[in-house]
Design a protein around this motif. Structure first.
Motif, PDB file in Angstrom:
ATOM      1  N   UNK A   1       5.113 -18.646   3.246  1.00 61.43           N
ATOM      2  CA  UNK A   1       4.434 -17.608   4.025  1.00 61.43           C
ATOM      3  C   UNK A   1       4.533 -16.253   3.322  1.00 61.43           C
ATOM      4  N   UNK A   2       5.697 -15.962   2.748  1.00 58.73           N
ATOM      5  CA  UNK A   2       5.875 -14.713   2.006  1.00 58.73           C
ATOM      6  C   UNK A   2       4.986 -14.694   0.755  1.00 58.73           C
ATOM      7  N   UNK A   3       4.928 -15.826   0.051  1.00 59.86           N
ATOM      8  CA  UNK A   3       4.089 -15.910  -1.154  1.00 59.86           C
ATOM      9  C   UNK A   3       2.628 -15.657  -0.794  1.00 59.86           C
ATOM     10  N   UNK A   4       2.172 -16.291   0.278  1.00 59.10           N
ATOM     11  CA  UNK A   4       0.778 -16.130   0.715  1.00 59.10           C
ATOM     12  C   UNK A   4       0.476 -14.681   1.087  1.00 59.10           C
ATOM     13  N   UNK A   5       1.392 -14.049   1.835  1.00 56.50           N
ATOM     14  CA  UNK A   5       1.181 -12.664   2.274  1.00 56.50           C
ATOM     15  C   UNK A   5       1.155 -11.712   1.086  1.00 56.50           C
ATOM     16  N   UNK A   6       2.064 -11.913   0.123  1.00 56.48           N
ATOM     17  CA  UNK A   6       2.112 -11.034  -1.043  1.00 56.48           C
ATOM     18  C   UNK A   6       0.910 -11.237  -1.950  1.00 56.48           C
ATOM     19  N   UNK A   7       0.428 -12.483  -2.033  1.00 53.15           N
ATOM     20  CA  UNK A   7      -0.755 -12.760  -2.850  1.00 53.15           C
ATOM     21  C   UNK A   7      -1.988 -12.104  -2.254  1.00 53.15           C
ATOM     22  N   UNK A   8      -2.110 -12.171  -0.931  1.00 56.12           N
ATOM     23  CA  UNK A   8      -3.234 -11.512  -0.268  1.00 56.12           C
ATOM     24  C   UNK A   8      -3.163  -9.994  -0.472  1.00 56.12           C
ATOM     25  N   UNK A   9      -1.950  -9.460  -0.431  1.00 55.21           N
ATOM     26  CA  UNK A   9      -1.766  -8.025  -0.665  1.00 55.21           C
ATOM     27  C   UNK A   9      -2.160  -7.667  -2.099  1.00 55.21           C
ATOM     28  N   UNK A  10      -1.752  -8.516  -3.050  1.00 52.33           N
ATOM     29  CA  UNK A  10      -2.111  -8.289  -4.452  1.00 52.33           C
ATOM     30  C   UNK A  10      -3.615  -8.342  -4.644  1.00 52.33           C
ATOM     31  N   UNK A  11      -4.269  -9.312  -4.008  1.00 53.87           N
ATOM     32  CA  UNK A  11      -5.725  -9.433  -4.122  1.00 53.87           C
ATOM     33  C   UNK A  11      -6.417  -8.208  -3.547  1.00 53.87           C
ATOM     34  N   UNK A  12      -5.931  -7.741  -2.390  1.00 49.27           N
ATOM     35  CA  UNK A  12      -6.508  -6.541  -1.771  1.00 49.27           C
ATOM     36  C   UNK A  12      -6.321  -5.321  -2.670  1.00 49.27           C
ATOM     37  N   UNK A  13      -5.137  -5.208  -3.267  1.00 47.94           N
ATOM     38  CA  UNK A  13      -4.860  -4.071  -4.149  1.00 47.94           C
ATOM     39  C   UNK A  13      -5.755  -4.091  -5.378  1.00 47.94           C
ATOM     40  N   UNK A  14      -5.905  -5.265  -5.995  1.00 52.25           N
ATOM     41  CA  UNK A  14      -6.752  -5.384  -7.190  1.00 52.25           C
ATOM     42  C   UNK A  14      -8.191  -5.015  -6.861  1.00 52.25           C
ATOM     43  N   UNK A  15      -8.706  -5.576  -5.768  1.00 52.78           N
ATOM     44  CA  UNK A  15     -10.096  -5.297  -5.402  1.00 52.78           C
ATOM     45  C   UNK A  15     -10.291  -3.821  -5.040  1.00 52.78           C
ATOM     46  N   UNK A  16      -9.301  -3.220  -4.382  1.00 54.47           N
ATOM     47  CA  UNK A  16      -9.392  -1.798  -4.024  1.00 54.47           C
ATOM     48  C   UNK A  16      -9.382  -0.926  -5.272  1.00 54.47           C
ATOM     49  N   UNK A  17      -8.516  -1.253  -6.234  1.00 53.07           N
ATOM     50  CA  UNK A  17      -8.434  -0.478  -7.462  1.00 53.07           C
ATOM     51  C   UNK A  17      -9.713  -0.609  -8.277  1.00 53.07           C
ATOM     52  N   UNK A  18     -10.273  -1.814  -8.323  1.00 51.90           N
ATOM     53  CA  UNK A  18     -11.534  -2.017  -9.035  1.00 51.90           C
ATOM     54  C   UNK A  18     -12.639  -1.192  -8.386  1.00 51.90           C
ATOM     55  N   UNK A  19     -12.663  -1.215  -7.061  1.00 46.11           N
ATOM     56  CA  UNK A  19     -13.681  -0.458  -6.327  1.00 46.11           C
ATOM     57  C   UNK A  19     -13.529   1.048  -6.579  1.00 46.11           C
ATOM     58  N   UNK A  20     -12.274   1.529  -6.536  1.00 42.60           N
ATOM     59  CA  UNK A  20     -12.019   2.944  -6.784  1.00 42.60           C
ATOM     60  C   UNK A  20     -12.425   3.339  -8.197  1.00 42.60           C
ATOM     61  N   UNK A  21     -12.064   2.526  -9.167  1.00 46.28           N
ATOM     62  CA  UNK A  21     -12.374   2.843 -10.563  1.00 46.28           C
ATOM     63  C   UNK A  21     -13.874   2.881 -10.789  1.00 46.28           C
ATOM     64  N   UNK A  22     -14.579   1.938 -10.202  1.00 48.82           N
ATOM     65  CA  UNK A  22     -16.038   1.919 -10.343  1.00 48.82           C
ATOM     66  C   UNK A  22     -16.666   3.156  -9.706  1.00 48.82           C
ATOM     67  N   UNK A  23     -16.134   3.538  -8.562  1.00 49.56           N
ATOM     68  CA  UNK A  23     -16.680   4.706  -7.863  1.00 49.56           C
ATOM     69  C   UNK A  23     -16.383   5.984  -8.634  1.00 49.56           C
ATOM     70  N   UNK A  24     -15.136   6.139  -9.112  1.00 51.86           N
ATOM     71  CA  UNK A  24     -14.728   7.356  -9.815  1.00 51.86           C
ATOM     72  C   UNK A  24     -15.426   7.507 -11.160  1.00 51.86           C
ATOM     73  N   UNK A  25     -15.723   6.397 -11.826  1.00 48.88           N
ATOM     74  CA  UNK A  25     -16.356   6.459 -13.141  1.00 48.88           C
ATOM     75  C   UNK A  25     -17.872   6.367 -13.084  1.00 48.88           C
ATOM     76  N   UNK A  26     -18.427   6.399 -11.882  1.00 47.49           N
ATOM     77  CA  UNK A  26     -19.880   6.414 -11.744  1.00 47.49           C
ATOM     78  C   UNK A  26     -20.531   5.077 -11.975  1.00 47.49           C
ATOM     79  N   UNK A  27     -19.727   3.998 -12.083  1.00 40.73           N
ATOM     80  CA  UNK A  27     -20.309   2.673 -12.263  1.00 40.73           C
ATOM     81  C   UNK A  27     -20.996   2.246 -10.971  1.00 40.73           C
TER      82      UNK A  27
END
Length: 295
Positions: free
Chosen positions: A120-146
């Protein structure tokens, strides 16, 4: 003496005329040079050191340096775009596989309580990691005008209709919508809906069961105001200026899920389309996040 004065005046007029003509030619050449620089069509064969004055030569070198800097910035932007795309592609499959394998293991009937807790801990942390990666990708694309926002006149009522209150209902939080019909504003509907969704998710997250979340809209002279109000834990006065920083997490919110990018992303989305966000809150007395969209 009169003849000498006349000759001097004539020579002065001639000198001033020559200087005026030369100055006009230099200014015209500088004007054309600036036009070429603005159009990004400035080339070396159009100008030579023989034709340029000292000031023109310095200006020309300055514009050439600026052109090189812009070209370098574009190359760096392309590199960032490629890097973000690679990160998005390369991390998607491993994260999905970890979640799949964890789910398959959880379905096994011979696991003990300790093993299920670890999974359960592995699943929760993996979902958190996935959310963080997708959020960072979204932020980077927005900040760099992509990714760019495309503001246009849209219905505020339709925008508010896209808000998902499912998490509030599941948590036992009452929701209400106080919308003024017929309001329109200039905004990117997709990205603004995501920004409002972040605010509603935060309100639900930090409001205990039995509380409420209210969304309302109001028209001003130049802006449409949308308020997301809750009666949750609130925000300390010394933290209000920090909550829009990337990765900032309040000490009161340390036990809640999240990585601290939602409010930062919301502010960036609004800023890029001429809007802004304000917050009013006191610790233990809920919060009001106010979104202002240009009319």
């Amino acid at each position: 003496m009169t003849a000498i004065y006349i000759v001097c005046i004539v020579l002065l007029i001639i000198a001033v005329t020559v200087m005026y003509v030369r100055t006009s030619r230099i200014l015209n050449r500088i004007d054309r040079m600036l036009d070429r620089a603005i159009e990004d069509t400035l080339t070396e064969n159009e100008f030579s050191e023989e034709k340029l004055s000292k000031v023109e030569a310095k200006l020309y070198r300055f514009l050439q340096i600026g052109k090189m800097d812009r070209q370098q910035a574009m190359q760096e932007k392309d590199s960032i775009k490629e890097l973000i795309s690679d990160i998005s592609h390369q991390t998607k499959t491993p994260v999905a596989n970890i979640l799949l394998y964890t789910q398959l293991l959880e379905e096994q009937g011979n696991l003990g309580e300790k093993e299920r807790e670890l999974l359960s801990h592995i699943s929760a942390q993996t979902e958190k990691l996935d959310f963080l990666i997708q959020s960072m990708i979204k932020l980077s694309r927005l900040e760099n005008g992509i990714i760019t926002v495309t503001p246009k006149e849209n219905s505020v009522e339709d925008l508010l209709g896209e808000i998902d209150f499912g998490s509030a209902t599941a948590k036992g939080i009452s929701v209400s919508m106080e919308n003024t019909p017929g309001l329109t504003a200039v905004f990117d509907r997709k990205w603004t809906a995501e920004a409002l969704g972040n605010l509603v998710d935060n309100a639900v997250k930090y409001t205990p069961p039995g509380g409420y979340v209210r969304v309302s809209s109001k028209a001003y002279e130049m802006f449409i105001r949308i308020d997301v109000t809750d009666n949750g834990m609130g925000i300390a006065s010394d933290e209000i200026t920090k909550i829009f920083q990337r990765f900032y997490r309040s000490q009161q919110a340390a036990d809640e899920k999240g990585v601290g990018v939602g409010l930062y992303l919301t502010r960036e989305i609004l800023r890029k389309q001429g809007g802004y966000i304000k917050v009013s809150s006191r610790l233990g007395q809920g919060a009001v996040f106010s979104v202002f969209l240009p009319k």
